[in-house]
Design a protein around this motif. Structure first.
Motif, PDB file in Angstrom:
ATOM      1  N   CYS A  55     -15.066   2.341   9.572  1.00 22.63           N
ATOM      2  CA  CYS A  55     -15.310   2.100   8.141  1.00 22.63           C
ATOM      3  C   CYS A  55     -16.747   2.472   7.764  1.00 22.63           C
ATOM      4  O   CYS A  55     -16.998   2.926   6.640  1.00 22.63           O
TER       5      CYS A  55
ATOM      6  N   LYS B 251     -16.725   6.234   7.537  1.00 28.74           N
ATOM      7  CA  LYS B 251     -16.061   6.630   6.281  1.00 28.74           C
ATOM      8  C   LYS B 251     -17.014   6.488   5.107  1.00 28.74           C
ATOM      9  O   LYS B 251     -17.090   7.366   4.238  1.00 28.74           O
TER      10      LYS B 251
ATOM     11  N   LEU C 287     -10.802   7.846   8.244  1.00 30.47           N
ATOM     12  CA  LEU C 287     -11.861   8.476   7.436  1.00 30.47           C
ATOM     13  C   LEU C 287     -11.370   8.851   6.037  1.00 30.47           C
ATOM     14  O   LEU C 287     -12.152   9.260   5.192  1.00 30.47           O
TER      15      LEU C 287
END
Ligand code: GTP
Ligand code: MG
Length: 171
Positions: free
Chosen positions: A92, A95, A136
């Motif tokens: 995360c 991302k 992602l």
């Protein structure tokens, strides 16, 4: 004469994802002495591959240096984004960094190619390419030409598959 085309590649991704390991394995001027240390700030590597003179900017992924990435967006011809596929907890964060990069004013409107390496595929229980891609949110990335491939920075397995895609797009 036959001038080689000069290409700037920016290599980013979280700390410990394997950026320096991968870039070194592509660099014919580097010997693999197994002594790769965390990058401080960034490191600029130049070498040629096929008909290209490459300048690869190997950024540090440590939190305190991530603000440096954006300074190189304006000049970049291609991006290599490395993800540690065994580091599920931080996908995360990866991302989030990716989104910030894609939304940056200097990259937003440019259709540059982005090569994603799902690295460390040797580690047991590491995420597949599909899992990394989902984590992602790559299917939402429609403004860039991207490709993701699985690799092992230590053996080099998979690196050329990705790199040859990138070279093919640039040429
Ligand atoms: P920063 O410079 O701190 O941003 O890290 P980096 O992304 O450059 O990572 P680096 O290349 O320094 O590698 C981090 C660690 O992961 C090192 O101990 C590498 O040996 C290891 N490593 C890199 N690739 C692989 C891989 O495919 N598999 C495994 N098991 N370890 C890897
Ligand atoms: Mg490094």
């Amino acid at each position: 004469g036959f001038m080689k085309k000069k290409v700037n590649i920016l290599c980013v991704g979280l700390d410990n994802s394997g950026k320096t390991t991968i870039i070194n394995s592509l660099n014919p001027n580097k010997v693999d002495n197994g002594m790769i240390v965390p990058t401080i700030g960034f490191s600029i590597e130049t070498f040629s591959k096929s008909k290209l003179n490459l300048t690869v900017i190997d950024m540090s992924g440590q939190g305190r240096y991530r603000d440096l990435w954006e300074h190189y967006y304006v000049d970049v011809d291609a991006v290599i984004f490395v993800v540690d596929s065994s580091d599920k907890i931080r996908t995360c964060v990866a991302k989030d960094e990716l989104e910030q990069m894609l939304n940056h004013k200097d990259l937003k409107k440019r259709k540059i190619p982005i090569l994603f390496f799902a690295n460390k595929n040797d580690i047991e229980d590491s995420m597949s390419v599909a899992d990394c891609s989902n984590a992602l949110g790559l299917n939402n990335v429609k403004t860039k030409n991207w490709y993701i491939c699985s690799c092992n920075g230590l053996t080099g397995d998979g690196i050329l598959t990705g790199f040859n895609w990138l070279i093919g797009i640039i040429k």
